[in-house]
Design a protein around this motif. Sequence first.
Motif, short mmCIF file in Angstrom:
data_model
loop_
_atom_site.label_atom_id
_atom_site.label_comp_id
_atom_site.label_asym_id
_atom_site.label_seq_id
_atom_site.Cartn_x
_atom_site.Cartn_y
_atom_site.Cartn_z
N ASP C 209 54.76 27.89 53.90
CA ASP C 209 53.54 27.93 53.11
C ASP C 209 53.29 29.35 52.62
N LEU C 210 53.46 29.54 51.33
CA LEU C 210 53.37 30.87 50.72
C LEU C 210 51.96 31.45 50.84
N VAL C 211 50.95 30.54 50.80
CA VAL C 211 49.56 31.02 50.81
C VAL C 211 49.23 31.70 52.12
N SER C 212 49.60 31.06 53.28
CA SER C 212 49.27 31.71 54.55
C SER C 212 50.02 33.02 54.67
N ALA C 213 51.25 33.05 54.18
CA ALA C 213 52.01 34.30 54.23
C ALA C 213 51.29 35.38 53.41
N TYR C 214 50.75 34.97 52.28
CA TYR C 214 50.08 35.90 51.39
C TYR C 214 48.91 36.57 52.10
N THR C 215 48.09 35.76 52.85
CA THR C 215 46.90 36.32 53.49
C THR C 215 47.26 37.24 54.64
N LEU C 216 48.41 37.05 55.27
CA LEU C 216 48.70 37.74 56.53
C LEU C 216 49.69 38.89 56.38
N CYS C 217 50.71 38.70 55.52
CA CYS C 217 51.89 39.56 55.62
C CYS C 217 51.78 40.86 54.83
N HIS C 218 52.58 41.84 55.33
CA HIS C 218 52.74 43.09 54.57
C HIS C 218 53.81 42.91 53.53
N ILE C 220 56.83 39.83 52.02
CA ILE C 220 57.29 38.44 52.11
C ILE C 220 58.73 38.38 51.63
N ALA C 221 59.59 37.66 52.43
CA ALA C 221 60.98 37.46 52.02
C ALA C 221 61.14 35.97 51.75
N LEU C 222 61.76 35.64 50.62
CA LEU C 222 61.94 34.23 50.27
C LEU C 222 63.39 33.83 50.47
N ILE C 223 63.60 32.76 51.25
CA ILE C 223 64.97 32.29 51.50
C ILE C 223 65.26 31.12 50.59
N HIS C 224 66.43 31.18 49.97
CA HIS C 224 66.87 30.05 49.17
C HIS C 224 68.39 30.02 49.20
N SER C 225 68.96 28.87 49.40
CA SER C 225 70.41 28.69 49.46
C SER C 225 71.06 29.70 50.40
N PHE C 245 63.19 30.58 41.83
CA PHE C 245 62.75 29.83 43.02
C PHE C 245 61.34 30.23 43.40
N THR C 246 61.06 31.53 43.33
CA THR C 246 59.73 32.03 43.66
C THR C 246 58.71 31.44 42.70
N ARG C 247 59.08 31.43 41.43
CA ARG C 247 58.15 30.91 40.43
C ARG C 247 57.84 29.44 40.70
N LYS C 248 58.89 28.73 41.07
CA LYS C 248 58.70 27.30 41.35
C LYS C 248 57.74 27.12 42.53
N LEU C 249 57.92 27.94 43.55
CA LEU C 249 57.06 27.84 44.74
C LEU C 249 55.61 28.11 44.39
N ILE C 250 55.42 29.16 43.55
CA ILE C 250 54.05 29.53 43.19
C ILE C 250 53.41 28.44 42.34
N ALA C 251 54.21 27.87 41.45
CA ALA C 251 53.69 26.81 40.60
C ALA C 251 53.27 25.60 41.42
N ALA C 252 53.94 25.42 42.56
CA ALA C 252 53.65 24.22 43.37
C ALA C 252 52.43 24.38 44.24
N ILE C 253 51.86 25.61 44.25
CA ILE C 253 50.69 25.81 45.12
C ILE C 253 49.50 25.04 44.54
N PRO C 254 48.88 24.16 45.34
CA PRO C 254 47.72 23.44 44.82
C PRO C 254 46.54 24.41 44.72
N THR C 255 45.80 24.34 43.62
CA THR C 255 44.63 25.22 43.47
C THR C 255 43.38 24.38 43.58
N VAL C 256 42.29 25.02 43.98
CA VAL C 256 41.03 24.30 44.02
C VAL C 256 40.58 24.11 42.57
N PRO C 257 40.39 22.88 42.13
CA PRO C 257 40.02 22.66 40.74
C PRO C 257 38.65 23.26 40.44
N SER C 258 38.50 23.88 39.24
CA SER C 258 37.20 24.45 38.85
C SER C 258 36.30 23.34 38.32
#
Lengths: 526, 268, 273
Positions: C209-218, C220-225, C245-258
């Motif tokens: 989960d990229l979001v929890s990593a975002y709030t906590l980490c100094h 972030i390393a992304l693993i793919h293949s 791959f990173t872009r895809k992950l970010i795009a998949a993050i659900p946002t709170v609808p305005s």
Amino acid sequence: MALMGVVSVFAQDGGELRFCLRSEPKTFNPLLVEDEASETIRYLTGGVLVRVNRVTLKAEPELAASWKVFEGGKRIRFKLREGLKYSDGTPFSAADVAYTMEQLMDPALHSSTGDAFRSAEGKLVAQVISLSVVEISFPAPVANLVNLFDTVAILSAKSPQKEMAVLGPFYMAERKAGSYLLLKRNPNYWKKDAAGKQLPYLDSVRIDIEQNPEIEALRFQRGEVHLINTVSPAIFEKLSADNASVRDAGASTDTEQLWFNQVPGSPLPAYKKAWFTSTNFRRAVSEAINRGDLARIVYRGHAVPAIGIISPSNKFWFNSGLKPHPYDTASALRRLQQDGFRLQGDTLRDRAGNAVEFSIVTNAGNRTRESMATMIQQDLRKIGIKVNVVTLDFNSLLERMTQSYNYEACLLGFQNAELDPNSQMAVWLSSADNHQWNPKQTSPATAWEGEIDKLMRAQAASGDEHKRKQYWDRVQQIAWEQEPFIYLINKDALVAIAPAVKNAAPSVFRPQTYWNVETLALTQAH
Amino acid sequence: MKTMRIVAITVLCLTALTILGASYLAPAGYEQQFRETPQAGPSAHHPLGTDDLGRDRWARLLYGMRVSLTLAPLAALFTTVLAGLVGGIAGYYGGWTERCCKLLIDLFLSVPWLFLLITVRAVLPLNVSPEASVTVTFALLGLLGWAASARVICTGAKDLMKSEFVWQARAQGFSGFKLVRLHLLPNLRGALLAQFWISIPVFIIAEANLGALGLGVAEPLPSLGSLLRELQDVVTLRPEPWRLLPLAVLIVVISSFQALLNKQEVRA
Amino acid sequence: MELLSVRITISYKDKPPVLDDLRVDLQPGEILGLVGHSGCGKSSLALAILGLLNLKGGKALGSIRWNERELLTLKEKEWRKLRGKEIAFVPQSPMSSLNPALRLGTQLEEAWKLHGQGGRDQMEETVFRSLLDVSLPAKEEFLRRYPAEISVGQAQRVLIAMAILHRPALLIADEPTSALDAVTQSEILALFGELNRRLGMSLLFISHDLVSAYTLCHRIALIHSGKIVECNTPQAIFFSPQHPFTRKLIAAIPTVPSASEVEESLRFNLFNS
Ligand SMILES: Nc1ncnc2c1ncn2[C@@H]1O[C@H](COP(=O)(O)OP(=O)(O)O)[C@@H](O)[C@H]1O
Ligand SMILES: [Mg+2]
């Protein structure tokens, strides 16, 4: 025969007689019978030339109308009844008898029924003289010849059904392995009662396989089975408490005995061999055993203290000069002292200081023998002997008794099917396999065994009953003095016969309750 | 629950006392034959009457309990430890070790024991005291009874080894004996206890049945098993309820054992 | 100087490698997020660093350097001194990671005994301090409980307390929040942040989960293949992702609808009906 006519008036025809056997018959071939279950089937289905009446103990004509013995038992001629048919309709003739005897004596068959006829090396000759006369000659005279034919069921030489075609009152109709056997009335059975009515009265006999005597007794109480041939004293007491259908038919010829291993090559230590081969030691042990208590407690009074080889109930052959063995611990200790034994505290020690301790082996699962051994254990404690009671499964016991000789004392019983003691020769000859305390001797180990050997041969070769009786009296005397077998008790034949069974005349001889099966009948209530 | 435990403890303490005090409580020696009064009913002299040979049933029960209730739990303990060891080792190491242990288990389960026990009887001298004979028999039972439950333990241990808390324990630095002691054994406790308390009555009965092979207790020493064997005829024919006491004793003692040892399982 | 430096290839049996020459470094006091799909080999990496991979039938090639020491060639005896003492582990499913047959107190005490020095007093002090560190009641009553008698959040705190007993230099947390509800999740994340600040311990935070990593980490390393495809600060990852791959992950993050979006979709639905 007249008596039979009278009782048959009261009897109702038909019905199914039921009783139990401990195990499945091992064979239906009457010539190969060795176990009791197979013998029962042979008795109920087989036709024999001569039947020994189990009450009068006289040979009575059956398939043979008459017979004549020649040359002191070397040759016998039978005159057969005419017009008889097997259960499948095949006619019966002298050729069938000749065929049966030849089959029986065929060495390749290894028939133990046949062994009784083998008096000497050589072949038997069965000669058909006419359709209804047959003559059988043996290489040497056979003792007790006529009575032996009681065990020979005559096969048909021609029937396609082979041994399933029978001349007896019943034939094998149905069976389920491990469960039951159903015998049906043989419609071609030849015998008629005094009123001319064809026998047997019963329609069928159903035999259930039931290993547990307690359950057998329970089924008897419920009326599901009609007869029990041998009832244990405990069950006898329980059954007699609620009805009178159990009977004590009197002392049987079966014995229970204790003996010490006297085999010189046995793996026992030398000092123990010395005890066991000492006559004083054996007699001391015998005198220390309270036989009266054994009969009273273990057999609940349905047994008598034994005197020797032959039971006093066998009036002709029993040596009436013999007295009961005394129960006398003081005398036992005196005898032991003569051999150098002495009582130290409450332990008996031999001359070299070895404490006297031995084990009694008996077959596991036999409560009465175990109880006797336990009582003997306490009796011998009084003269300072420590006894260990060991129960073994029968095969292990036999292996120790007959092959490794690795035992000290053994408690077992012998069944003596016949009154004539000739069959006991297999035990008393020192060269015999069944000479339990020291079998297969090349020459007699003791003077008294040598004397018994001579007497045995003499009685076997003699056709004169009274001479034979004299020989046997002497053998009994020697056995009483030497006690290679310490005879303990003669048990009574205890039987149970349901009130519904009519014409029953229980005997102490097998098959105790249904030896006269063709004239047994059931009242309508059952 | 609590009262159950108190009752169970009381029963076991009483049993222990009776066993220890058998010689004071018994009115006569277990082997003494009162030949004038065989098969007597209960009386002041013989609280439970006498047996077929006139021996005091109460004395025989006390000594029978002493024999069976000391030896059977010991044998059961031994067999449980063996099952735990073999099954535990197989499950802990897995792979090659597990295959070897399983082979051993299968071998044990397929051996014709009857034959083997007969052989044991054959090599045993005939002149052994009844005490030695019964001890050897229970030792044999303990030695032979482990295989089936070792398999259960092995499966249990294997599952545990894969469980997350064991991985977690490894990550904390646990390994070897400590891992087994703290993380495997406490979680196999239920299975091991079941094996233990089932073994006790099984062994008590088996000892009596081995009498048929010349093993087990020998006359005149009684065991609970041999007393139970005498009951065979009560079921069918004898209306003598006091003779059922050995059976009642066995049931009560085993239930008490069970009630005590299973307290942990109640929680889950 | 790095605290941990990994160059590793991991494979199971004869299958193709799960991680293929993956390279990652960790500085002292740093929180590094390791993010990737389920099944991309994150846990395998954690196991390799703990020296437990071979027990799962996996094989690691390359090098793992820890404080200038090579770990891959370490003997099992040395590993044991390391595990739980210098490198500690917080698992994914707290409920099943506690031994159900032992009281919490026993488990904490036994964990202390593995590496701890000193007597009973020392042990009790450490255990209670750790409990306070993770905001659990430092009470005898609590320690007498069995795992079945506490909540999931509490269980995770117990596991963290157990992990920090010996003040390890590195804490590996393998998806420590994925079994928790959202509120508990954020509490635990906050706890990790606090522990890192207060105790200065490094954290390898494994998550899908990229979001929890975002709030906590100094970082972030992304693993793919089987490889690290991108490694950067959370801000850089989120706002200027380099790898598809990173872009895809970010795009998949659900946002709170305005609120306006909700209005929009409602209107759209009205027109269509
Ligand atoms: N014991 C094992 N044997 C074989 N393959 C395994 C084993 N454990 C994991 N794998 C495989 O390795 C890959 C990575 O697993 P894992 O490290 O658990 O991934 P993650 O933790 O990222 O979800 C998965 O595809 C899985 O199928
Ligand atoms: Mg994972």
